[in-house]
Design a protein around this motif. Sequence first.
Motif, PDB file in Angstrom:
ATOM      1  N   GLY A 127      48.858 -31.675  34.053  1.00 17.68           N
ATOM      2  CA  GLY A 127      49.078 -31.229  33.002  1.00 17.68           C
ATOM      3  C   GLY A 127      48.457 -29.923  32.723  1.00 17.68           C
ATOM      4  N   LYS A 128      47.485 -29.513  31.964  1.00 14.96           N
ATOM      5  CA  LYS A 128      46.730 -28.470  31.564  1.00 14.96           C
ATOM      6  C   LYS A 128      45.383 -28.506  32.251  1.00 14.96           C
ATOM      7  N   LEU A 129      45.235 -29.600  32.836  1.00 14.06           N
ATOM      8  CA  LEU A 129      43.946 -30.031  33.714  1.00 14.06           C
ATOM      9  C   LEU A 129      43.914 -29.605  34.855  1.00 14.06           C
ATOM     10  N   ILE A 130      42.931 -28.968  35.450  1.00 13.97           N
ATOM     11  CA  ILE A 130      43.017 -28.566  36.794  1.00 13.97           C
ATOM     12  C   ILE A 130      41.907 -29.363  37.558  1.00 13.97           C
ATOM     13  N   VAL A 131      42.141 -30.129  38.512  1.00 14.51           N
ATOM     14  CA  VAL A 131      41.226 -30.872  39.122  1.00 14.51           C
ATOM     15  C   VAL A 131      40.339 -29.974  39.871  1.00 14.51           C
ATOM     16  N   VAL A 132      39.123 -30.001  39.825  1.00 14.87           N
ATOM     17  CA  VAL A 132      38.189 -29.094  40.557  1.00 14.87           C
ATOM     18  C   VAL A 132      37.574 -30.240  41.785  1.00 14.87           C
ATOM     19  N   ALA A 133      37.454 -31.239  41.382  1.00 16.89           N
ATOM     20  CA  ALA A 133      36.661 -32.259  42.569  1.00 16.89           C
ATOM     21  C   ALA A 133      36.945 -33.740  42.223  1.00 16.89           C
ATOM     22  N   ASP A 134      36.471 -34.426  43.288  1.00 15.42           N
ATOM     23  CA  ASP A 134      36.367 -35.622  43.149  1.00 15.42           C
ATOM     24  C   ASP A 134      34.844 -35.840  42.874  1.00 15.42           C
ATOM     25  N   LEU A 135      34.573 -36.840  41.690  1.00 15.23           N
ATOM     26  CA  LEU A 135      33.201 -37.332  41.329  1.00 15.23           C
ATOM     27  C   LEU A 135      32.584 -38.445  42.396  1.00 15.23           C
ATOM     28  N   PRO A 136      31.412 -38.313  42.588  1.00  8.13           N
ATOM     29  CA  PRO A 136      30.901 -39.518  43.815  1.00  8.13           C
ATOM     30  C   PRO A 136      31.389 -40.972  43.467  1.00  8.13           C
ATOM     31  N   SER A 137      31.825 -41.699  44.244  1.00  4.34           N
ATOM     32  CA  SER A 137      32.330 -43.033  43.935  1.00  4.34           C
ATOM     33  C   SER A 137      31.207 -44.068  43.657  1.00  4.34           C
TER      34      SER A 137
ATOM     35  N   ASP B 127      35.975 -37.526  33.624  1.00  5.50           N
ATOM     36  CA  ASP B 127      36.398 -38.717  33.206  1.00  5.50           C
ATOM     37  C   ASP B 127      35.823 -39.921  33.932  1.00  5.50           C
ATOM     38  N   GLU B 128      35.799 -41.296  33.617  1.00  7.88           N
ATOM     39  CA  GLU B 128      35.121 -42.278  34.523  1.00  7.88           C
ATOM     40  C   GLU B 128      36.302 -42.649  35.191  1.00  7.88           C
ATOM     41  N   LYS B 129      35.910 -43.382  36.288  1.00 14.08           N
ATOM     42  CA  LYS B 129      36.652 -44.124  37.478  1.00 14.08           C
ATOM     43  C   LYS B 129      37.149 -45.420  36.700  1.00 14.08           C
ATOM     44  N   THR B 130      38.536 -45.698  36.617  1.00 12.36           N
ATOM     45  CA  THR B 130      39.101 -46.868  36.233  1.00 12.36           C
ATOM     46  C   THR B 130      40.222 -47.107  37.222  1.00 12.36           C
ATOM     47  N   LYS B 131      40.215 -48.228  38.001  1.00 20.77           N
ATOM     48  CA  LYS B 131      41.196 -48.663  38.920  1.00 20.77           C
ATOM     49  C   LYS B 131      41.483 -47.520  39.718  1.00 20.77           C
ATOM     50  N   ASN B 132      42.399 -46.917  39.845  1.00 14.40           N
ATOM     51  CA  ASN B 132      43.272 -46.027  40.497  1.00 14.40           C
ATOM     52  C   ASN B 132      43.202 -44.548  40.033  1.00 14.40           C
ATOM     53  N   GLU B 133      42.567 -44.269  38.778  1.00 14.74           N
ATOM     54  CA  GLU B 133      42.704 -43.231  38.070  1.00 14.74           C
ATOM     55  C   GLU B 133      41.328 -42.687  37.791  1.00 14.74           C
ATOM     56  N   GLY B 134      41.135 -41.543  37.507  1.00 16.05           N
ATOM     57  CA  GLY B 134      40.036 -40.885  37.096  1.00 16.05           C
ATOM     58  C   GLY B 134      39.017 -40.472  38.076  1.00 16.05           C
ATOM     59  N   GLY B 135      37.536 -40.362  37.483  1.00 12.66           N
ATOM     60  CA  GLY B 135      36.592 -39.967  38.573  1.00 12.66           C
ATOM     61  C   GLY B 135      36.512 -38.627  39.232  1.00 12.66           C
ATOM     62  N   ASN B 136      37.143 -37.802  38.237  1.00 18.94           N
ATOM     63  CA  ASN B 136      37.231 -36.379  38.368  1.00 18.94           C
ATOM     64  C   ASN B 136      36.649 -35.274  37.857  1.00 18.94           C
ATOM     65  N   LEU B 137      36.227 -34.378  38.483  1.00 21.66           N
ATOM     66  CA  LEU B 137      35.966 -33.110  37.663  1.00 21.66           C
ATOM     67  C   LEU B 137      37.148 -32.165  37.665  1.00 21.66           C
ATOM     68  N   TYR B 138      37.185 -31.783  36.165  1.00 21.43           N
ATOM     69  CA  TYR B 138      38.359 -30.974  35.795  1.00 21.43           C
ATOM     70  C   TYR B 138      37.793 -29.686  35.259  1.00 21.43           C
ATOM     71  N   LYS B 139      38.757 -28.447  35.425  1.00 19.77           N
ATOM     72  CA  LYS B 139      38.556 -27.448  34.670  1.00 19.77           C
ATOM     73  C   LYS B 139      39.632 -27.108  33.639  1.00 19.77           C
ATOM     74  N   PHE B 140      39.380 -26.878  32.317  1.00 21.04           N
ATOM     75  CA  PHE B 140      40.225 -26.512  31.189  1.00 21.04           C
ATOM     76  C   PHE B 140      40.333 -25.294  30.445  1.00 21.04           C
ATOM     77  N   ILE B 141      41.303 -24.320  30.365  1.00 17.99           N
ATOM     78  CA  ILE B 141      40.994 -23.276  29.818  1.00 17.99           C
ATOM     79  C   ILE B 141      41.571 -23.227  28.359  1.00 17.99           C
ATOM     80  N   LEU B 142      40.818 -23.022  27.492  1.00 16.91           N
ATOM     81  CA  LEU B 142      41.207 -22.810  26.170  1.00 16.91           C
ATOM     82  C   LEU B 142      42.201 -21.739  25.688  1.00 16.91           C
ATOM     83  N   LYS B 143      42.861 -21.578  24.764  1.00 15.17           N
ATOM     84  CA  LYS B 143      43.961 -20.767  24.385  1.00 15.17           C
ATOM     85  C   LYS B 143      43.032 -19.500  23.724  1.00 15.17           C
TER      86      LYS B 143
END
Length: 269
Positions: A21-31, A253-269
Amino acid sequence: MNLNIYLLLFTLLISTSCNTGKLIVVADLPSSLKEISAIEKTKTSDILWVVEDAGNKNNLYGLDVKGDIIKDISIENIQNIDWEDLTSDSFGNIYIGDFGNNNKKRKHFAIYKVSNPEKANAVATAEVISFKLPNTMKSEDFESFFLYNDTFYIFSKDHKETKLFKVPNTIGDHEASYISEVKLKGKNTKVTSADISEDGKTVVLLNHGQLWKLADYESDDFLSGTIEAITFDHDSQKEGINFIDSKTVLITDEKTKNEGGNLYKFILK
């Protein structure tokens, strides 16, 4: 290399394939850190500080922009009752908000000051700022705060509304001052993190599927101005938000099952 250059390089590498979406994944967070509840970058370092919430260690973790743990500090004199958010001051000190209260039975809340964590070794101690709510008010659940003009501003986590309180940045015991409250628009309106831009003109409140952009407020009543809901094209357990410039925030976001656990960048309007 500073944080903004790192982010630019990572964005160029992954934005074509990992733009959620509008969120850009920058990195995976530590497992090893599945329940990250906050993120904060101080003005004195490019380290990204994170903590986990209730049931986890009393540790403050420093990450690089690739998501690798480069600092692991045990705070030996306090307990992680429910650590929910982070903020910092201009001197590089980190403040941990221990004020999660899911069952709304807590009567006393705490903010822990960790001085210059980038210079700390594996173990550190924290100073304690404690607060309670006015006697006329019921207990509240909190997951979000920030420091502005040497005052902490704390937002409640309620269904359909949020209440705003303030507490002075002074070691010791305090009674929080109630400022205002507002009903929030959206399907899920529980605020999980907050931050304010360095110029003090914009506040963001985070939720799993959206954020609210607050502007044009009067003095420190941040709920008195315009409130714009911005919906993400991505729903996960988002728990941390932090401004890195006046238009850009980092989100975790937190890691839940097979999603999340990421660092995102988001640009405001």
